[in-house]
Design an enzyme around this catalytic site. Structure first.
Site, PDB file in Angstrom:
ATOM      1  N   ASN A   8      -8.699   9.299   3.733  1.00  0.00           N
ATOM      2  CA  ASN A   8      -8.626   9.419   5.191  1.00  0.00           C
ATOM      3  C   ASN A   8      -7.297   8.807   5.643  1.00  0.00           C
ATOM      4  O   ASN A   8      -7.138   7.586   5.629  1.00  0.00           O
ATOM      5  CB  ASN A   8      -9.825   8.675   5.813  1.00  0.00           C
ATOM      6  CG  ASN A   8      -9.785   8.664   7.335  1.00  0.00           C
ATOM      7  OD1 ASN A   8      -8.953   9.346   7.949  1.00  0.00           O
ATOM      8  ND2 ASN A   8     -10.677   7.901   7.939  1.00  0.00           N
ATOM      9  N   TRP A   9      -6.364   9.670   6.041  1.00  0.00           N
ATOM     10  CA  TRP A   9      -5.018   9.183   6.401  1.00  0.00           C
ATOM     11  C   TRP A   9      -4.984   8.595   7.817  1.00  0.00           C
ATOM     12  O   TRP A   9      -3.970   8.059   8.234  1.00  0.00           O
ATOM     13  CB  TRP A   9      -3.996  10.317   6.296  1.00  0.00           C
ATOM     14  CG  TRP A   9      -3.795  10.830   4.895  1.00  0.00           C
ATOM     15  CD1 TRP A   9      -4.362  10.343   3.746  1.00  0.00           C
ATOM     16  CD2 TRP A   9      -2.973  11.935   4.491  1.00  0.00           C
ATOM     17  NE1 TRP A   9      -3.935  11.076   2.667  1.00  0.00           N
ATOM     18  CE2 TRP A   9      -3.090  12.059   3.090  1.00  0.00           C
ATOM     19  CE3 TRP A   9      -2.140  12.833   5.178  1.00  0.00           C
ATOM     20  CZ2 TRP A   9      -2.407  13.049   2.367  1.00  0.00           C
ATOM     21  CZ3 TRP A   9      -1.472  13.819   4.461  1.00  0.00           C
ATOM     22  CH2 TRP A   9      -1.606  13.916   3.068  1.00  0.00           C
ATOM     23  N   LYS A  10      -6.045   8.779   8.554  1.00  0.00           N
ATOM     24  CA  LYS A  10      -6.134   8.279   9.948  1.00  0.00           C
ATOM     25  C   LYS A  10      -4.899   8.726  10.745  1.00  0.00           C
ATOM     26  O   LYS A  10      -4.358   9.791  10.471  1.00  0.00           O
ATOM     27  CB  LYS A  10      -6.329   6.757   9.950  1.00  0.00           C
ATOM     28  CG  LYS A  10      -7.511   6.342   9.059  1.00  0.00           C
ATOM     29  CD  LYS A  10      -7.939   4.921   9.255  1.00  0.00           C
ATOM     30  CE  LYS A  10      -9.079   4.593   8.307  1.00  0.00           C
ATOM     31  NZ  LYS A  10      -9.610   3.262   8.493  1.00  0.00           N
ATOM     32  N   HIS A  93     -17.326   8.473  11.814  1.00  0.00           N
ATOM     33  CA  HIS A  93     -16.547   7.334  11.286  1.00  0.00           C
ATOM     34  C   HIS A  93     -16.646   6.169  12.275  1.00  0.00           C
ATOM     35  O   HIS A  93     -16.669   6.389  13.490  1.00  0.00           O
ATOM     36  CB  HIS A  93     -15.086   7.759  11.096  1.00  0.00           C
ATOM     37  CG  HIS A  93     -14.296   6.738  10.342  1.00  0.00           C
ATOM     38  ND1 HIS A  93     -13.799   5.604  10.939  1.00  0.00           N
ATOM     39  CD2 HIS A  93     -13.971   6.657   9.030  1.00  0.00           C
ATOM     40  CE1 HIS A  93     -13.179   4.879  10.023  1.00  0.00           C
ATOM     41  NE2 HIS A  93     -13.267   5.486   8.851  1.00  0.00           N
ATOM     42  N   GLU A 165     -20.211   3.264   4.789  1.00  0.00           N
ATOM     43  CA  GLU A 165     -19.012   2.479   5.076  1.00  0.00           C
ATOM     44  C   GLU A 165     -19.392   1.271   5.933  1.00  0.00           C
ATOM     45  O   GLU A 165     -19.444   1.382   7.168  1.00  0.00           O
ATOM     46  CB  GLU A 165     -18.008   3.336   5.843  1.00  0.00           C
ATOM     47  CG  GLU A 165     -17.506   4.525   5.068  1.00  0.00           C
ATOM     48  CD  GLU A 165     -16.056   4.851   5.426  1.00  0.00           C
ATOM     49  OE1 GLU A 165     -15.231   4.889   4.518  1.00  0.00           O
ATOM     50  OE2 GLU A 165     -15.767   5.022   6.617  1.00  0.00           O
ATOM     51  N   SER A 214     -12.314  -0.709   1.865  1.00  0.00           N
ATOM     52  CA  SER A 214     -11.323  -1.476   1.087  1.00  0.00           C
ATOM     53  C   SER A 214     -11.298  -1.107  -0.395  1.00  0.00           C
ATOM     54  O   SER A 214     -11.082  -1.967  -1.247  1.00  0.00           O
ATOM     55  CB  SER A 214     -11.570  -2.978   1.243  1.00  0.00           C
ATOM     56  OG  SER A 214     -11.429  -3.374   2.590  1.00  0.00           O
ATOM     57  N   GLY A 235      -9.434   4.737   2.850  1.00  0.00           N
ATOM     58  CA  GLY A 235      -8.486   4.698   3.957  1.00  0.00           C
ATOM     59  C   GLY A 235      -7.129   4.229   3.456  1.00  0.00           C
ATOM     60  O   GLY A 235      -6.337   4.994   2.907  1.00  0.00           O
ATOM     61  N   GLY A 236      -6.870   2.927   3.603  1.00  0.00           N
ATOM     62  CA  GLY A 236      -5.553   2.337   3.298  1.00  0.00           C
ATOM     63  C   GLY A 236      -4.956   2.779   1.973  1.00  0.00           C
ATOM     64  O   GLY A 236      -3.788   3.214   1.925  1.00  0.00           O
TER      65      GLY A 236
HETATM   66  C1  PEP Z   1     -12.165   4.013   6.216  1.00  0.00           C
HETATM   67  O1  PEP Z   1     -11.731   3.632   7.309  1.00  0.00           O
HETATM   68  O2  PEP Z   1     -12.863   5.046   6.118  1.00  0.00           O
HETATM   69  C2  PEP Z   1     -11.874   3.222   5.036  1.00  0.00           C
HETATM   70  C3  PEP Z   1     -12.702   3.298   4.025  1.00  0.00           C
HETATM   71  O3  PEP Z   1     -10.763   2.452   5.104  1.00  0.00           O
HETATM   72  P1  PEP Z   1     -10.236   1.400   4.007  1.00  0.00           P
HETATM   73  O4  PEP Z   1     -10.331   2.085   2.655  1.00  0.00           O
HETATM   74  O5  PEP Z   1      -8.824   1.130   4.399  1.00  0.00           O
HETATM   75  O6  PEP Z   1     -11.116   0.214   4.101  1.00  0.00           O
END
Ligand code: PEP
Length: 257
Positions: A8-10, A93, A165, A214, A235-236
């Protein structure tokens, strides 16, 4: 069942940057049996990236959409407009729930709209830290799960993907903590227990349940090897080619065991 790795590149990358990044990923990633890789770029990048991507390697997912098909909804994008561009769409989300105040009703309508439009919804559910501290995790997961799935027929359930999540484990949340594999296993068990109780074991077993929060190359294997976890929503780490690619390699190794 396939293993899903979804990035997920947001709200990151311009269209040009998205295209360059996808190019880099396509060069590195080799298609693998039983592994489904998808990325969710910003909506404006979906059209050019849909022409650029090799869907055998990387599919596209929408980060957001509106549940109506067309009409006077300024600024919105519908599933019928996304249909030829994406295979998946994130729904529910936590950033949509808590920053943009999407309700269970919005989420339910979106899940149903995605299925109507032939796009697989990835229904994200997860408790906040306060809900967890008050022992409300199970209730929240159950409410979000059945709130989101209320309008899905039993025949269509196998089109749904669920992503667990926990909001407190999402890297961009202030003071985020790492969920232990044990924490994740408990919640996955809760999700599967309620799905099986409501829809029957046979239907429940066809629903992929992913973990997100994370995830990075250091912890991906621990989450991927949990019972009944069918992939990761990232995400990140999905914004860094080396990390995303490393996680994919780990998924390949785990899937082929
Ligand atoms: C997300 O926001 O869907 C997510 C899993 O982010 P991150 O991996 O950065 O915690």
């Amino acid at each position: 069942m396939k293993t899903f790795i979804v990035g997920n590149w947001k709200m990151n990358f311009t269209v040009g940057e998205s295209s360059l990044y996808l190019h880099k990923l396509l060069k590195r990633i080799k298609p693998a049996k039983n592994l489904e890789i998808a990325v969710a770029p910003s909506t404006i990048a979906l059209q050019p990236l849909s022409l650029q991507t090799d869907r055998k390697k990387i599919k596209l997912a929408a980060q957001n959409f509106y549940f109506r098909d067309y009409g006077a909804y300024t600024g919105e994008v519908s599933i019928s407009q996304l249909r030829s561009l994406v295979d998946y769409a994130l729904v529910g989300h936590s950033e949509r729930r808590y920053i943009f105040h999407e309700t269970d009703k919005d989420i339910r309508e979106k899940v149903a709209a995605a299925i109507r439009g032939g796009i697989r919804p990835i229904l994200c559910i997860g408790e906040t830290e306060t809900e967890r501290d008050f022992g409300e995790t199970e209730g929240v997961l159950k409410d979000q799960l059945f709130g989101g799935l209320q309008d899905v027929s039993e025949e269509d359930l196998n089109k749904v993907i669920v992503a667990y999540e926990p909001v407190w484990a999402i890297s961009s949340v202030k003071g985020a903590k790492l969920a232990s594999p044990d924490d994740v296993q408990k919640s996955i068990n809760i999700i599967r227990k309620h799905l099986a109780a409501k829809f029957g074991k046979e239907r429940e077993e066809k629903i992929p349940v992913l973990y997100g929060g994370s995830v990075n190359p250091q912890n991906a294997e621990a989450y991927l090897t949990l019972d009944d976890v069918n992939g990761l929503l990232i995400g990140g780490a999905s914004l860094i080619a080396d990390q995303f690619d490393d996680i994919i390699e780990i998924a390949k190794k785990v899937t082929n065991k």
